[in-house]
Design a protein around this motif. Structure first.
Motif, PDB file in Angstrom:
ATOM      1  N   GLY A 283      -3.307  -8.520   8.231  1.00  0.00           N
ATOM      2  CA  GLY A 283      -3.988  -7.228   8.184  1.00  0.00           C
ATOM      3  C   GLY A 283      -5.324  -7.297   8.896  1.00  0.00           C
TER       4      GLY A 283
ATOM      5  N   GLU B 299       0.835  -1.210   0.000  1.00  0.00           N
ATOM      6  CA  GLU B 299       0.000   0.000   0.000  1.00  0.00           C
ATOM      7  C   GLU B 299       0.868   1.257   0.000  1.00  0.00           C
TER       8      GLU B 299
ATOM      9  N   ILE C 182      -3.997  -9.363  -0.720  1.00  0.00           N
ATOM     10  CA  ILE C 182      -4.141  -8.493   0.461  1.00  0.00           C
ATOM     11  C   ILE C 182      -5.558  -7.931   0.537  1.00  0.00           C
TER      12      ILE C 182
HETATM   13  P1  PGA Z   1      -4.927  -8.840   4.988  1.00  0.00           P
HETATM   14  O1  PGA Z   1      -3.808  -7.694   4.877  1.00  0.00           O
HETATM   15  O2  PGA Z   1      -4.450  -9.840   6.002  1.00  0.00           O
HETATM   16  O3  PGA Z   1      -6.157  -8.093   5.395  1.00  0.00           O
HETATM   17  O4  PGA Z   1      -5.044  -9.443   3.611  1.00  0.00           O
HETATM   18  C1  PGA Z   1      -2.464  -8.016   4.823  1.00  0.00           C
HETATM   19  C2  PGA Z   1      -1.677  -6.763   4.870  1.00  0.00           C
HETATM   20  O5  PGA Z   1      -2.259  -5.675   5.073  1.00  0.00           O
HETATM   21  O6  PGA Z   1      -0.470  -6.792   4.724  1.00  0.00           O
END
Ligand code: PGA
Length: 235
Positions: free
Chosen positions: A217, A82, A155
């Motif tokens: 996450g 991100e 993600i």
């Molecule tokens: P997630 O996010 O576990 O919600 O897929 C992972 C991350 O933000 O690195």
């Protein structure tokens, strides 16, 4: 951008539930909560989600690694997809951030991962190789570096690679680290998988070769859910 003062209760609950965990437990809250989270009692280490590559200076709005250390952090994530995506952070910037983390005595958690289009074009291993080479500084050791493999498409999407796909990339990362830093260092760097890890799939992911833990996450936001992932790693 998740977490306000009320959510410190989740960290408290997590620490109460795992007073002496059989693995390392780290929470990286938003910068606004690092100092308060680090002041809580218990077994949970606290890290930052990002840092600047400079130690101090006129960079309004940024947080430096020494500031995180000063607030009680022991780790910092650098190069999360991100950050790479929202802020256009290059491998070079990520490497400089990892160096800043080390100057401040923090463990750097360096994230790498391919996008869906890169995977579909069969470029995953090349992308990971390139990110590893350019994002990890030369002075890496098993104590100052953790590498997180996070396929961007996994993600927050609920999509998880197969065990074979995770294993292929983790084996590659291990081999590359051993070649570059020597076997001893390469073997001792912990490799995390990240992307839609939940209590229900954690045990299967932890069983994959060269997966030493997870970067979580969504499922890290509630103590109940995160606790199930810790249980799976303690096995
Ligand atoms: P997630 O996010 O576990 O919600 O897929 C992972 C991350 O933000 O690195």
């Amino acid at each position: 951008m998740n977490g306000r003062a009320g959510d410190l209760d989740q960290i408290r609950a997590l620490a109460e539930r795992h007073p002496s965990p059989g693995c390392e437990v780290l929470i990286c809250p938003p910068a606004t909560l690092v100092a308060r989270a680090a002041a809580l009692d218990g077994s949970v280490a606290i890290g930052g989600q990002d840092c600047h590559w400079n130690d101090e200076g006129a960079h309004t709005g940024d947080i430096s690694a020494p500031m995180l250390a000063d607030a009680g952090a022991t780790h910092v994530i650098v190069g999360h997809s991100e950050r790479r995506g929202d802020w256009g952070e290059s491998d070079d910037i990520v490497r400089r951030k990892a160096e800043a983390a080390w100057r401040a005595g923090l463990v750097a958690i360096v994230c790498v991962g391919e996008t869906l289009s890169e995977r579909e074009a069969a470029n995953t291993l090349d992308i990971i190789n390139g990110q590893l080479a350019a994002s990890i500084p030369d002075q890496a050791t098993g104590r100052n570096l953790i590498v997180a493999y996070e396929p961007v498409w996994a993600i927050g999407t609920g999509k998880v690679p197969t065990a074979d796909q995770i294993g292929e990339v983790h084996d590659l990362i291990r081999t590359r680290l051993e070649r570059r830093f020597g076997e001893g260092v390469g073997r001792s760097v912990r490799l995390l998988y990240g992307g839609s890890v939940k209590p229900a799939n954690a045990a299967e992911i932890f069983a994959v070769s060269n997966v030493d833990g997870a970067l979580v996450g969504g499922a890290s936001l509630k103590a109940d859910e995160f606790s199930g992932i810790i249980d799976a790693l303690e096995g």
